[in-house]
Design a protein around this motif. Structure first.
Motif, short mmCIF file in Angstrom:
data_model
loop_
_atom_site.label_atom_id
_atom_site.label_comp_id
_atom_site.label_asym_id
_atom_site.label_seq_id
_atom_site.Cartn_x
_atom_site.Cartn_y
_atom_site.Cartn_z
N THR A 120 0.95 -1.22 0.00
CA THR A 120 0.17 -0.08 0.06
C THR A 120 0.92 1.24 0.05
N ALA A 121 1.97 1.12 0.76
CA ALA A 121 2.80 2.30 0.86
C ALA A 121 3.56 2.51 -0.58
N TYR A 122 3.86 1.46 -1.21
CA TYR A 122 4.40 1.69 -2.67
C TYR A 122 3.44 2.22 -3.83
N ILE A 123 2.34 1.79 -3.39
CA ILE A 123 0.92 2.27 -4.40
C ILE A 123 1.08 3.75 -4.16
N MET A 124 1.00 4.11 -2.86
CA MET A 124 0.70 5.68 -2.71
C MET A 124 2.14 6.50 -3.20
N THR A 125 3.27 5.72 -3.04
CA THR A 125 4.21 6.59 -3.72
C THR A 125 4.34 6.60 -5.03
N ASN A 126 3.74 5.67 -5.58
CA ASN A 126 3.77 5.78 -7.19
C ASN A 126 2.80 6.77 -7.56
N MET A 127 1.53 7.18 -6.67
CA MET A 127 0.64 8.07 -7.13
C MET A 127 1.50 9.38 -6.85
#
Length: 175
Positions: free
Chosen positions: A34-41
């Motif tokens: 989830t943290a990576y998906i947010m970083t990707n955003m």
């Protein structure tokens, strides 16, 4: 990682002996995925959104994620961004809380953030910054850029996005 706040971290007596040392209470706040998906955003914001000025005008070329902001009345603005190696926030405003004239997060805080990041990334990594690496447990799916679902024949444009393996995009019937 969430850490419970504490006002006292350590107590040492006059002889240098530790009387008390706080053991932080910690737990996972978000999964790594989830943290990576947010970083990707936030990378998208830095690359093609409001933060793109740091790249196009100020020349920051390293992988980064971030966000800019400006209050509605231009009293202050900020740029917050990070790489895997460093997190930096820059704030610009008047000490007396009066509105600034013609200054936004892009023209006020972003140049400061950019200048610091250029130097920090170079000094911390020797010009070889750590990339954002997706963790296992994520999949890349092609979605409709308009609906966020699997693309149907009516989808005008497509793009790839990361998803949790257990939470793929909605089917094309929802496009």
């Amino acid at each position: 990682i969430w850490t419970k706040p504490s006002s006292i971290l350590k107590i040492v007596d006059r002889h240098g002996q530790t009387i008390y040392e706080h053991t932080p209470e910690q737990r996972e706040a978000l999964s790594e995925e989830t943290a990576y998906i947010m970083t990707n955003m936030f990378q998208t914001v830095a690359d093609i959104g409001t933060g793109q000025t740091a790249r196009s005008v100020y020349g920051f070329r390293h992988p980064a994620a971030g966000k800019t902001g400006t209050t509605n009345d231009f009293r202050d603005n900020w740029t917050l961004g990070y790489t895997p190696d460093v997190v930096v926030g820059a704030w610009v405003g008047n000490a007396d809380y009066t509105p600034m004239q013609g200054t936004t997060g892009l023209s006020g805080a972003a140049p400061i953030w950019n200048s610091f990041m250029q130097t920090a990334v170079q000094q911390l990594t020797g010009g070889n910054p750590t990339p954002f690496n997706p963790p296992s447990g994520l999949v890349t799916e092609v979605i409709c850029a308009v609906s966020g679902t699997e693309p149907s024949q009516w989808c005008p444009s497509q793009r790839s996005e990361y998803f949790l393996a257990a939470q793929p995009p909605l089917s094309k019937g929802y496009d």
